[in-house]
Enzyme design. Structure first.
Site, short mmCIF file in Angstrom:
data_model
loop_
_atom_site.label_atom_id
_atom_site.label_comp_id
_atom_site.label_asym_id
_atom_site.label_seq_id
_atom_site.Cartn_x
_atom_site.Cartn_y
_atom_site.Cartn_z
N ASP A 1 7.63 -32.47 -18.88
CA ASP A 1 6.85 -33.71 -18.86
C ASP A 1 5.88 -33.73 -20.06
O ASP A 1 5.82 -34.71 -20.80
CB ASP A 1 6.05 -33.80 -17.54
CG ASP A 1 6.94 -33.60 -16.33
OD1 ASP A 1 7.68 -34.51 -15.99
OD2 ASP A 1 6.92 -32.48 -15.77
N GLU B 1 15.10 -31.36 -19.91
CA GLU B 1 15.38 -32.59 -20.66
C GLU B 1 15.12 -32.42 -22.15
O GLU B 1 16.00 -32.65 -22.98
CB GLU B 1 14.49 -33.72 -20.10
CG GLU B 1 14.60 -34.99 -20.88
CD GLU B 1 14.13 -36.22 -20.13
OE1 GLU B 1 14.17 -36.26 -18.89
OE2 GLU B 1 13.74 -37.20 -20.82
O1 TRH Z 1 10.43 -27.00 -18.82
P1 TRH Z 1 11.60 -27.81 -18.44
O2 TRH Z 1 12.46 -27.25 -17.43
O3 TRH Z 1 11.11 -29.25 -18.00
C1 TRH Z 1 11.67 -29.98 -16.93
C2 TRH Z 1 12.53 -31.10 -17.33
O4 TRH Z 1 11.85 -31.94 -18.20
C3 TRH Z 1 12.97 -31.87 -16.13
O5 TRH Z 1 13.77 -32.94 -16.51
C4 TRH Z 1 11.75 -32.37 -15.43
O6 TRH Z 1 12.12 -33.06 -14.28
C5 TRH Z 1 10.92 -31.19 -15.07
O7 TRH Z 1 10.58 -30.46 -16.24
C6 TRH Z 1 9.68 -31.61 -14.37
O8 TRH Z 1 12.50 -28.04 -19.76
P2 TRH Z 1 12.35 -29.00 -21.01
O9 TRH Z 1 12.46 -30.43 -20.61
O10 TRH Z 1 13.28 -28.53 -22.01
O11 TRH Z 1 10.88 -28.76 -21.54
C7 TRH Z 1 10.46 -27.59 -22.16
C8 TRH Z 1 9.43 -27.92 -23.24
O12 TRH Z 1 8.74 -26.73 -23.61
C9 TRH Z 1 10.08 -28.44 -24.52
O13 TRH Z 1 9.29 -29.48 -25.05
C10 TRH Z 1 10.03 -27.26 -25.46
C11 TRH Z 1 8.75 -26.60 -25.02
N1 TRH Z 1 8.61 -25.18 -25.38
C12 TRH Z 1 7.83 -24.87 -26.49
O14 TRH Z 1 7.30 -25.78 -27.18
N2 TRH Z 1 7.65 -23.56 -26.81
C13 TRH Z 1 8.21 -22.54 -26.10
O15 TRH Z 1 7.98 -21.36 -26.45
C14 TRH Z 1 9.02 -22.88 -24.96
C15 TRH Z 1 9.68 -21.77 -24.18
C16 TRH Z 1 9.19 -24.21 -24.64
#
Ligand code: TRH
Length: 365
Positions: free
Chosen positions: A22, A268
């Site tokens: 999110d 996502e």
């Molecule tokens: O963390 P998520 O599993 O988020 C999920 C999905 O958005 C899902 O659809 C939603 O319903 C739920 O949350 C509530 O995976 P996602 O979407 O890939 O988000 C991870 C974010 O973290 C992405 O913007 C990348 C960021 N990130 C970093 O910036 N640095 C890091 O070291 C890591 C591991 C992630």
């Protein structure tokens, strides 16, 4: 499209359900709008992740963006002098707080209203094209008489598209893959895999494969992925080529995906980043209680195309049947990377989400 948009004031509302997606999506949107000269106030009910995802954001170091804690108590003292904002974006139907709506309503003359957008979840299902840009008139509450618009990200030109920075291609062209790898772990094995997942039932299969494979470097992201790997290892030490990664900012996360030959991603935002990375990837979809994610995954795989082994592995990884590939050889990973490259090329022909959203807002103002 593309439109030259005058600078507007935007409010983006983000309520964290769980994980990082999110905040991740909202922050990328805020940055994308700011890069187009827009002024953004980002309201977050949980700000912790922003410390590492976007260092300095909470301190006001990012031009054109203010990150505000979404207080639990409304009316909020900072509302008193809040100027009128032109566009409201509620992420994933999170509903702006009533105190905010009341305060802003008083600033609008009768017959006028902000452009109010509900930015929805990403899906490749057919309903997205039907629902994108539909109005939802508000029949009650402080915004009665106003309209909220559905805005759906997606993979086809009949949707709102995907978040893609203006400088993405230039950054990728300048990216030094080998230097990144040397810095991440000097002397790593030749094939690189990143792991960003929840707790897939198939994880033991993958870890069992990679445990004695000295040809593969495994980058393990912090949080749920790392905890799941640790549970599998028990009291044993990880093999030499398994590397625990720190939490890094979003550009650093993206670079990790560019540096690897196979990316396990989830949720996502990282799915979109895996597509832009152009490498082989396997997606763990966010699981829903009613198994609605099964249809969603099939729709995405239909859109993606590619060989049967890639589809089978996705099903296997998501606990939906399927089976694992016989190996993760460089040849197979190259085949899968070609699938991503092809998908990426299709996506690059479409307008990105920020461009489309700006166009939409100009049209509705
Ligand atoms: O963390 P998520 O599993 O988020 C999920 C999905 O958005 C899902 O659809 C939603 O319903 C739920 O949350 C509530 O995976 P996602 O979407 O890939 O988000 C991870 C974010 O973290 C992405 O913007 C990348 C960021 N990130 C970093 O910036 N640095 C890091 O070291 C890591 C591991 C992630």
């Amino acid at each position: 499209m593309p439109h030259v948009a005058p600078p507007l004031h935007w409010d983006i509302f983000c309520r964290v359900i769980d994980n990082h997606g999110d905040v991740g999506v909202c922050w990328r949107l805020a940055r994308g709008l700011a890069s187009q000269g827009q002024r953004v106030r980002l309201w977050l009910d949980q700000t912790d992740a922003l410390h590492w995802m976007a260092p300095g954001a909470l301190e006001g170091d990012w031009p054109q963006i203010e990150a505000w804690a979404w207080e639990t108590e409304w009316p909020h003292e900072r509302l008193a002098n809040l100027p009128r904002s032109d566009v409201w974006v509620e992420a994933f139907g999170c509903e702006p707080p009533e105190g905010f709506v009341l305060q802003q309503r008083a600033l609008w003359p009768s017959g006028e209203a902000p452009v109010w957008v509900n930015l929805e979840y990403l899906s490749a299902e057919p309903y997205v094209e039907r629902m994108h840009r539909l109005p939802s008139p508000l029949m009650s509450g402080p915004a009665r008489g106003w309209t909220r618009w559905f805005f759906y990200p997606g993979f086809t030109s009949a949707t709102g598209g995907l978040l893609r920075e203006v400088d993405l291609l230039a950054r990728q062209a300048a990216f030094a893959r080998h230097a990144w790898r040397d810095q991440a772990t000097p002397g790593g094995a030749p094939t690189w895999i990143s792991l960003f997942c929840y707790e897939p039932l198939a994880l033991p299969w993958l870890l069992g494969r990679l445990h004695d494979d000295s040809e593969t470097t495994l980058l393990i992201t912090p949080g749920r992925a790392e905890a799941a790997v640790q549970r599998w290892l028990g009291s044993h030490a990880p093999p030499r080529h398994w590397v625990r990664r720190p939490l890094v900012d979003q550009p650093g996360f993206d670079e990790m995906l560019w540096a690897c030959d196979l990316n396990f991603v989830r949720g996502e935002d990282s799915l979109v980043r895996a597509l832009w990375a152009g490498q082989a990837f396997v997606w763990q979809i966010y699981p829903q209680d009613d198994n609605a994610h099964h249809t969603k995954l099939h729709a995405f795989l239909d859109w993606l195309g590619g060989p049967a082994d890639l589809r089978d592995f996705h099903l296997f990884w998501n606990g939906m049947g399927g089976h694992p590939p016989p190996d993760l050889s460089p040849g197979r990973l190259r085949d899968w990377a070609n699938v991503t490259e092809h998908a990426r090329a299709r996506l690059l022909q479409q307008h990105d989400l920020v461009t489309q959203l700006l166009g939409f807002v100009m049209e509705k103002r």
